[in-house]
Design a protein around this motif. Structure first.
Motif, PDB file in Angstrom:
ATOM      1  N   LEU A   6       0.821  -1.201   0.000  1.00  0.00           N
ATOM      2  CA  LEU A   6       0.000   0.000   0.000  1.00  0.00           C
ATOM      3  C   LEU A   6       0.860   1.259   0.000  1.00  0.00           C
ATOM      4  O   LEU A   6       0.488   2.275  -0.575  1.00  0.00           O
ATOM      5  N   ASP A   7       2.042   1.175   0.644  1.00  0.00           N
ATOM      6  CA  ASP A   7       2.938   2.335   0.685  1.00  0.00           C
ATOM      7  C   ASP A   7       3.428   2.719  -0.708  1.00  0.00           C
ATOM      8  O   ASP A   7       3.685   3.891  -0.985  1.00  0.00           O
ATOM      9  N   SER A   8       3.583   1.721  -1.576  1.00  0.00           N
ATOM     10  CA  SER A   8       4.196   1.969  -2.882  1.00  0.00           C
ATOM     11  C   SER A   8       3.201   2.386  -3.960  1.00  0.00           C
ATOM     12  O   SER A   8       3.606   2.706  -5.081  1.00  0.00           O
ATOM     13  N   SER A   9       1.908   2.395  -3.647  1.00  0.00           N
ATOM     14  CA  SER A   9       0.898   2.713  -4.660  1.00  0.00           C
ATOM     15  C   SER A   9       0.627   4.216  -4.717  1.00  0.00           C
ATOM     16  O   SER A   9      -0.023   4.777  -3.834  1.00  0.00           O
ATOM     17  N   GLU A  10       1.111   4.852  -5.776  1.00  0.00           N
ATOM     18  CA  GLU A  10       0.859   6.278  -5.950  1.00  0.00           C
ATOM     19  C   GLU A  10      -0.616   6.547  -6.205  1.00  0.00           C
ATOM     20  O   GLU A  10      -1.179   7.546  -5.752  1.00  0.00           O
ATOM     21  N   ARG A  11      -1.256   5.622  -6.932  1.00  0.00           N
ATOM     22  CA  ARG A  11      -2.694   5.786  -7.216  1.00  0.00           C
ATOM     23  C   ARG A  11      -3.496   5.785  -5.917  1.00  0.00           C
ATOM     24  O   ARG A  11      -4.390   6.610  -5.734  1.00  0.00           O
ATOM     25  N   LEU A  12      -3.156   4.876  -5.003  1.00  0.00           N
ATOM     26  CA  LEU A  12      -3.869   4.835  -3.719  1.00  0.00           C
ATOM     27  C   LEU A  12      -3.654   6.129  -2.949  1.00  0.00           C
ATOM     28  O   LEU A  12      -4.596   6.684  -2.371  1.00  0.00           O
ATOM     29  N   ARG A  13      -2.421   6.621  -2.947  1.00  0.00           N
ATOM     30  CA  ARG A  13      -2.143   7.868  -2.225  1.00  0.00           C
ATOM     31  C   ARG A  13      -2.947   9.029  -2.799  1.00  0.00           C
ATOM     32  O   ARG A  13      -3.478   9.861  -2.051  1.00  0.00           O
ATOM     33  N   GLU A  14      -3.036   9.101  -4.105  1.00  0.00           N
ATOM     34  CA  GLU A  14      -3.807  10.171  -4.740  1.00  0.00           C
ATOM     35  C   GLU A  14      -5.284  10.073  -4.358  1.00  0.00           C
ATOM     36  O   GLU A  14      -5.934  11.086  -4.051  1.00  0.00           O
ATOM     37  N   ILE A  15      -5.821   8.852  -4.370  1.00  0.00           N
ATOM     38  CA  ILE A  15      -7.226   8.646  -3.997  1.00  0.00           C
ATOM     39  C   ILE A  15      -7.454   9.031  -2.540  1.00  0.00           C
ATOM     40  O   ILE A  15      -8.414   9.730  -2.209  1.00  0.00           O
ATOM     41  N   LEU A  16      -6.550   8.598  -1.657  1.00  0.00           N
ATOM     42  CA  LEU A  16      -6.694   8.888  -0.233  1.00  0.00           C
ATOM     43  C   LEU A  16      -6.643  10.392   0.033  1.00  0.00           C
ATOM     44  O   LEU A  16      -7.432  10.919   0.822  1.00  0.00           O
TER      45      LEU A  16
END
Length: 302
Positions: A6-16
């Motif tokens: 989860l730390d490495s997902s830029e897409r997840l960070r943008e969504i969060l």
């Protein structure tokens, strides 16, 4: 699960980041927002007729107009009771994972998620207790321990996503239904507003967890996850068909009513409509096959 997934997902960070900003900007005080009239009218719809379990079935033709209204009252209370129970489960599971190593990245958003879901549980419970006099018991089954253990978090968040998408199907339609009382429409509208964010987050989280699981899963383990999701979809849908609801509405043989409704020709299309978006997404990421769309239903978890 890989602690860096989860730390490495830029897409997840943008969504969060985007959803966290929306949570702050859209914040409301539920304890002041809703008007709670002393009573809601008996001879009126409390749930959109098209969303009721009897819609377009032989069972419906046996009911008087007053019985249809009564059934809508109790089906409405059952629906909000399911929300109370579903939210309780997700709060327990998300709280167990907040600020742990594997879920460090979404933990900030988890705070918004937990706060909003707690408030949802409050206003759903308020509705049930004020206008139904009770919260229906949670249906049995649906959350049994599932092997392999490496899929635990995946299945927890898949269950949460399925639950949220099911209730949002109802929320989005009832929020716009002018046949319903303003209080009912408001509850559904506010919940739909918040759930749209939660579903966006849940889909991305489930996608990442499933991808991580598949890296080391055997064919048999993937089949177990597939079968479990199929059973949980059925369990969630079938929880709408509560024999206590039929008993409270004055219908004879409530267990027989439930059985006939679940066996009716309408059941397959109703279930497909409820989970159209959900099953499409789960198929897209490979968690279930397209067999689910064919209307073949499995036994519910027990």
């Amino acid at each position: 699960m890989s602690s860096t997934l989860l730390d490495s997902s830029e897409r997840l960070r943008e969504i969060l980041n985007r959803l966290s900003v929306m949570s702050v900007e859209d914040y409301y005080n539920p304890y002041r927002m809703f008007e709670w009239p002393e009573a809601l009218p008996d001879e009126a719809w409390w749930m959109s007729p098209e969303l009721m379990t009897t819609f377009d079935t032989d069972e419906l033709s046996t009911l008087s107009e007053s019985q249809k209204y009564a059934l809508s009252r109790y089906e409405s209370v059952n629906f909000y009771s399911l929300n109370v129970h579903g939210i309780r489960e997700l709060l327990i599971e998300v709280t167990r994972r907040i600020h742990t190593t594997d879920f460090a990245t979404p933990s900030e958003f988890f705070h918004h998620f937990i706060g909003e879901e707690n408030e949802h549980m409050w206003f759903f419970a308020q509705f049930c207790l004020r206008y139904g006099g009770k919260i229906y018991k949670q249906p049995r089954g649906g959350a049994e321990t599932v092997p392999p253990s490496s899929a635990e978090s995946l299945l927890v968040f898949a269950r949460i996503l399925i639950f949220e998408e099911l209730v949002d199907h109802f929320n989005s339609k009832m929020a716009k239904d002018e046949r319903l009382h303003d209080t009912i429409r408001a509850i559904n509208r506010i919940h739909h507003q918040d759930e749209s964010r939660h579903i966006a987050f849940g889909r991305e989280l489930v996608r990442l967890l499933f991808a991580d699981f598949c890296e080391n899963a055997t064919t048999a383990e993937r089949a177990e996850v597939h079968d479990y999701i199929r059973r949980y979809l059925d369990y969630s849908f079938e929880s709408l068909f509560n024999p206590q609801v039929y008993r409270d509405a004055g219908l004879e043989d409530p267990l027989g009513v439930r059985r006939r409704l679940l066996e009716s020709p309408r059941r397959t299309q109703f279930q497909r409509d409820v989970f159209r978006k959900t099953s499409s997404y789960l198929q897209k990421i490979g968690m279930i096959s397209d067999e689910y769309e064919s209307g073949k239903v499995a036994n519910s978890p027990a």
